[in-house]
Design an enzyme around this catalytic site. Sequence first.
Site, PDB file in Angstrom:
ATOM      1  N   TYR A 122       0.792  -1.158  -0.068  1.00  0.00           N
ATOM      2  CA  TYR A 122       0.077  -0.103   0.084  1.00  0.00           C
ATOM      3  C   TYR A 122       0.805   1.288   0.037  1.00  0.00           C
ATOM      4  O   TYR A 122       2.228   1.037   0.416  1.00  0.00           O
ATOM      5  CB  TYR A 122      -0.966  -0.058   1.260  1.00  0.00           C
ATOM      6  CG  TYR A 122      -0.199   0.138   2.443  1.00  0.00           C
ATOM      7  CD1 TYR A 122       0.113   1.268   3.035  1.00  0.00           C
ATOM      8  CD2 TYR A 122       0.130  -1.114   3.146  1.00  0.00           C
ATOM      9  CE1 TYR A 122       0.769   1.448   4.409  1.00  0.00           C
ATOM     10  CE2 TYR A 122       0.937  -0.900   4.377  1.00  0.00           C
ATOM     11  CZ  TYR A 122       1.114   0.320   5.135  1.00  0.00           C
ATOM     12  OH  TYR A 122       1.779   0.396   6.180  1.00  0.00           O
ATOM     13  N   CYS A 123       0.414   2.431  -0.517  1.00  0.00           N
ATOM     14  CA  CYS A 123       1.136   3.727  -0.518  1.00  0.00           C
ATOM     15  C   CYS A 123      -0.038   4.749  -0.684  1.00  0.00           C
ATOM     16  O   CYS A 123      -1.279   4.551  -0.547  1.00  0.00           O
ATOM     17  CB  CYS A 123       1.972   3.834  -1.718  1.00  0.00           C
ATOM     18  SG  CYS A 123       1.207   3.247  -3.362  1.00  0.00           S
ATOM     19  N   THR A 124       0.264   5.907  -0.579  1.00  0.00           N
ATOM     20  CA  THR A 124      -0.392   7.012  -0.496  1.00  0.00           C
ATOM     21  C   THR A 124      -1.612   6.962  -1.571  1.00  0.00           C
ATOM     22  O   THR A 124      -2.944   7.032  -1.204  1.00  0.00           O
ATOM     23  CB  THR A 124       0.290   8.300  -0.780  1.00  0.00           C
ATOM     24  OG1 THR A 124       1.467   8.352   0.115  1.00  0.00           O
ATOM     25  CG2 THR A 124      -0.848   9.744  -0.526  1.00  0.00           C
TER      26      THR A 124
END
Length: 299
Positions: free
Chosen positions: A188-190
């Site tokens: 996951y990331c922004t």
Amino acid sequence: MATPKILLFYAFVPLADPTAIKLWQQTLADSLGLRGRILVSDHGINGTLGGDVIALKKYVKGTKAYLPFKGIDFKWSDGNADPEGRSADFPRLTVKVRKEVVTFGVPGEIKVDANGVVGGGTKLAPEDLHTLAAKKDLVFFDGRNKVEAEVGRFRDAIVPDVDTTREFMAELDSGKYDDLKDKPVVTYCTGGIRCEVLTSLMVNRGFKEVYQLDGGIVRYGEDFKDGGLWEGSLYVFDGRKTVTFSDKAAVIGQCHRCGGKTSRIEDCVEDSCLEQLVVCDDCMADAVAACPVHSGTLR
């Protein structure tokens, strides 16, 4: 500016002439009085823009008129206006051509076709993530740098020891995550863009069951607020620094100076230093903080 907003967006699609795209995007965004940053490469486009909601809607319409960008998923959030009515979240508009829209340092390894990054992980919508988590013992793998993860992350997530995206390559090749290669890993990331590339790099290195959170933390927070698997605040790349999804957000960051709980992230004031640090309001008020590189005084 009546209603300031912020747009977060990206698209992985082959672009034959990134320089022409850059000039078009520069003209379009500038004509609408928008501020922010847009990066273009032959792999696609990545941007964050702030401005009046009407101007941003015109930008979205203009950008989607270009067929390769028709399917871009634009994510909206609240922004801020300065006294002159311009976006207060960005100092200026910059549009640049880069070798990569996300700098992992391996432009030759990334392959992009009309469907996006080739060989990436399986995309999971937020609700699908919860369904899968009920069936499998998932390993959450943070695709951001460690300072971002200090103030917010998925519960029990693995946070790689990286300060920049480029450092992920050495981390993946170090062998320290080899025990995860046979486990279900959710990255996951922004907003999702870093994981588009990261999952393909992981698959290339033998990770067998890799997923990516579609739309990133931003989309997950829109759907579940602080009632799901996310804990804390989200670091963002504009003047807001961090945002929360509700008034029930946990505070999990610790001040680098006093150890107190905080969600505040600030830049080192030394001109030669690019470090960021988690620091509480009290320590900022005292104008003192323990930068990881410079132990001097914040002014």
